[in-house]
Scaffold this active site. Sequence first.
Site, short mmCIF file in Angstrom:
data_model
loop_
_atom_site.label_atom_id
_atom_site.label_comp_id
_atom_site.label_asym_id
_atom_site.label_seq_id
_atom_site.Cartn_x
_atom_site.Cartn_y
_atom_site.Cartn_z
N ARG A 187 0.85 -1.07 0.00
CA ARG A 187 -0.16 0.04 -0.12
C ARG A 187 0.84 1.30 -0.16
O ARG A 187 2.04 1.18 0.79
CB ARG A 187 -0.84 0.04 1.48
N GLU A 190 -3.55 7.51 -5.98
CA GLU A 190 -3.60 6.72 -7.22
C GLU A 190 -4.73 7.01 -8.28
O GLU A 190 -5.99 7.27 -7.67
CB GLU A 190 -3.88 5.36 -6.81
N HIS A 240 -0.61 -0.23 -9.94
CA HIS A 240 -1.23 -0.82 -9.13
C HIS A 240 -1.83 -2.26 -9.66
O HIS A 240 -3.05 -2.59 -9.94
CB HIS A 240 -2.54 -0.20 -8.45
P1 NAD Z 1 -1.53 -10.46 5.58
O1 NAD Z 1 -2.55 -9.83 6.41
O2 NAD Z 1 -1.53 -11.79 5.12
O3 NAD Z 1 -0.18 -10.10 6.13
C1 NAD Z 1 0.17 -8.87 6.59
C2 NAD Z 1 1.31 -9.14 7.82
O4 NAD Z 1 1.69 -7.81 8.12
C3 NAD Z 1 0.57 -9.69 8.89
O5 NAD Z 1 1.17 -10.99 8.99
C4 NAD Z 1 0.94 -8.66 9.95
O6 NAD Z 1 1.04 -9.36 11.32
C5 NAD Z 1 2.07 -7.88 9.44
N1 NAD Z 1 2.07 -6.67 10.10
C6 NAD Z 1 1.44 -5.68 10.83
N2 NAD Z 1 1.96 -4.70 11.11
C7 NAD Z 1 3.34 -4.83 10.78
C8 NAD Z 1 4.62 -4.18 11.04
N3 NAD Z 1 4.41 -2.82 11.81
N4 NAD Z 1 5.54 -4.45 10.67
C9 NAD Z 1 5.64 -5.80 9.99
N5 NAD Z 1 4.81 -6.52 9.71
C10 NAD Z 1 3.49 -5.95 10.05
O7 NAD Z 1 -1.74 -9.59 4.22
P2 NAD Z 1 -1.31 -10.13 2.85
O8 NAD Z 1 -2.32 -10.65 2.11
O9 NAD Z 1 -0.05 -10.54 2.75
O10 NAD Z 1 -1.18 -8.59 2.06
C11 NAD Z 1 -0.07 -7.85 2.23
C12 NAD Z 1 -0.30 -6.32 1.86
O11 NAD Z 1 -0.41 -6.49 0.31
C13 NAD Z 1 -1.56 -5.72 2.09
O12 NAD Z 1 -1.39 -4.32 2.50
C14 NAD Z 1 -2.55 -5.83 0.79
O13 NAD Z 1 -3.69 -4.81 0.93
C15 NAD Z 1 -1.58 -5.55 -0.13
N6 NAD Z 1 -1.89 -6.28 -1.34
C16 NAD Z 1 -1.77 -5.58 -2.49
C17 NAD Z 1 -2.01 -6.02 -3.69
C18 NAD Z 1 -1.58 -5.36 -5.23
O14 NAD Z 1 -2.30 -5.24 -5.91
N7 NAD Z 1 -0.53 -4.67 -5.09
C19 NAD Z 1 -2.76 -7.21 -4.01
C20 NAD Z 1 -3.00 -7.90 -2.78
C21 NAD Z 1 -2.73 -7.42 -1.59
C1 MLT Z 2 -5.80 -5.88 -3.19
O1 MLT Z 2 -5.90 -5.54 -1.83
O2 MLT Z 2 -6.61 -6.97 -3.10
C2 MLT Z 2 -5.28 -5.03 -4.24
O3 MLT Z 2 -4.86 -3.71 -3.97
C3 MLT Z 2 -5.47 -5.47 -5.38
C4 MLT Z 2 -6.72 -4.79 -6.17
O4 MLT Z 2 -7.75 -4.81 -5.53
O5 MLT Z 2 -6.53 -4.40 -7.12
#
Ligand code: NAD
Ligand code: MLT
Length: 509
Positions: free
Chosen positions: A237, A266, A284
Amino acid sequence: MSLSEIRRILISDSLAPACASILRSQGGIEVTESPGLSPEQLLSVIKDYDGLIVRSATKVGADVLQAGSRLKVVGRAGTGVDNVDVEAATKNGVIVMNTPTGNSISAAELTCGLILSLSRQIPQAAASMKEGRWDRKKFMGSELHGKTLGVLGLGRIGKEVAVRMQAFQMKTIGYDPVIPPEVTAEFGVQQFALEEIWEQCDYITVHTPLLPSTTGLINDEAFSRCKRGVRVINCARGGIIDEEALLRALESGQCGGAGLDVFTEEPPRDKALVNHPLVISLPHLGASTNEAQNRCGEEIALQIVDLVKGKALIGAVNAPALSRAFSPKTKPWIQLGEALGVLLRALLPKLSGDIQLTTSGEALRDAGSYLCSAVTVGLLRGTEERLNLVNATFFARNLGIKVTSLHCSENGEEVLALSCGGLQLLGGLSGSSPCLLQIGSSTFHSPVSLHGTLLLWEGQAPLPKLIEVLAESGGHLRVFHVSEGHSVAGVSSPLSDLSPLGPCTQLAF
Ligand code: NAD
Ligand code: MLT
């Protein structure tokens, strides 16, 4: 308001076609697909829908949740729910659910792609070829082999990134305040305190949610502790890496390159990072694969179908207590909890202090959390228009009412006991119908069905008078129960005048 009465759903972002087709074919739901609605259009149509499904483009703010008077669920086909005002959803009794696993692999693969791209400047070199150049010196890279990758956030995506980058013989270390080091050691990530991470890494990738505690996780101070030339990646994010600090670090050479899929704004209006030669930026795209979109679209549709069918509640982010509440066998217990709440409220002049719910019987071992919500719905019945299992605890807290639960494993019989201010009610099921078994110390000889209209007396009911009143109103007596201290009559329709019956409470279940 029944949370599973979902007949019409609006899909307001572009989603895989499987989503709408599953909702229609398996849930019998009427679906409208209107990607690209303006915020004003969304506000004007949302009142006609029981559910809304979005990706990240639609902003579901408090105004949308308030205007959606029929809304019961907002489904986010993806992971982050930062485009949904989850607190406002909870207040309005709307379940917010996501599909947290559907796009993890895609986001992890993209992160790995950015790490590789940074190590060899692949996008920059490819662009230079399209500009007609053949510049072999400019794009000197470095191997990943033997380098250290720091993974901040070792949840679903962080883990998948670490495991994949180990195939390049990178050393993977990381930090996560929740996932225990023994667990991450099993997938090859040694954890360190954050202060010890910075100086060890050649690459740092962030995979946390955006929280106050993760905003600016990589900031000026962190960059200053890093190895000179460290490369950073953000596919999580915008804002987890402080964008201004990143620009300063790139310009000073402290940061040797950044791979960014996400931005604080964004699309970003400020192009300083996007245009920087050491930055590889993407619009993104983490979840933008056919596989992830199909998975997320299908998963959110199946989760809503399960909810509609009252089979399960999966992926709810704002109603953890309810995850066990949606199965056919829990329904009568929820009804009983609500009914006991209604009864307790009617019998006590004032609810004060804590209200204690005691569950007994093996089947109710883990039912305490959602039954507390059910009891609270009963206690507050009639006070809030959109009261339901999602928001009952929120409203109760504002009124200083708290229901806590306790499980009694000694009593094998499945019953609920609700007590407050010295009064205890005991209820159970007869078949699948909620029944009252006891008020205080007076036990009913046969269970009193908590269904329809009930009249309740402390002591003896004036039976002849009741029959007279019923005859005058055209109603009739369904059932009559007595215990040592109370009488209960079930009548066919509510009575408008109770005065001939003496001190009596009328309740509708
Ligand atoms: P998840 O909940 O499985 O893992 C996140 C981890 O971050 C957790 O284990 C949590 O304990 C840890 N965390 C919380 N605070 C923290 C800190 N201060 N320092 C270190 N670790 C910490 O989430 P995920 O499914 O792995 O997703 C991770 C990120 O990716 C989210 O922000 C999600 O929105 C984003 N995401 C982005 C896309 C994209 O299109 N770019 C797609 C999917 C997910
Ligand atoms: C997500 O959090 O799943 C992502 O940022 C991806 C998206 O919805 O495009």
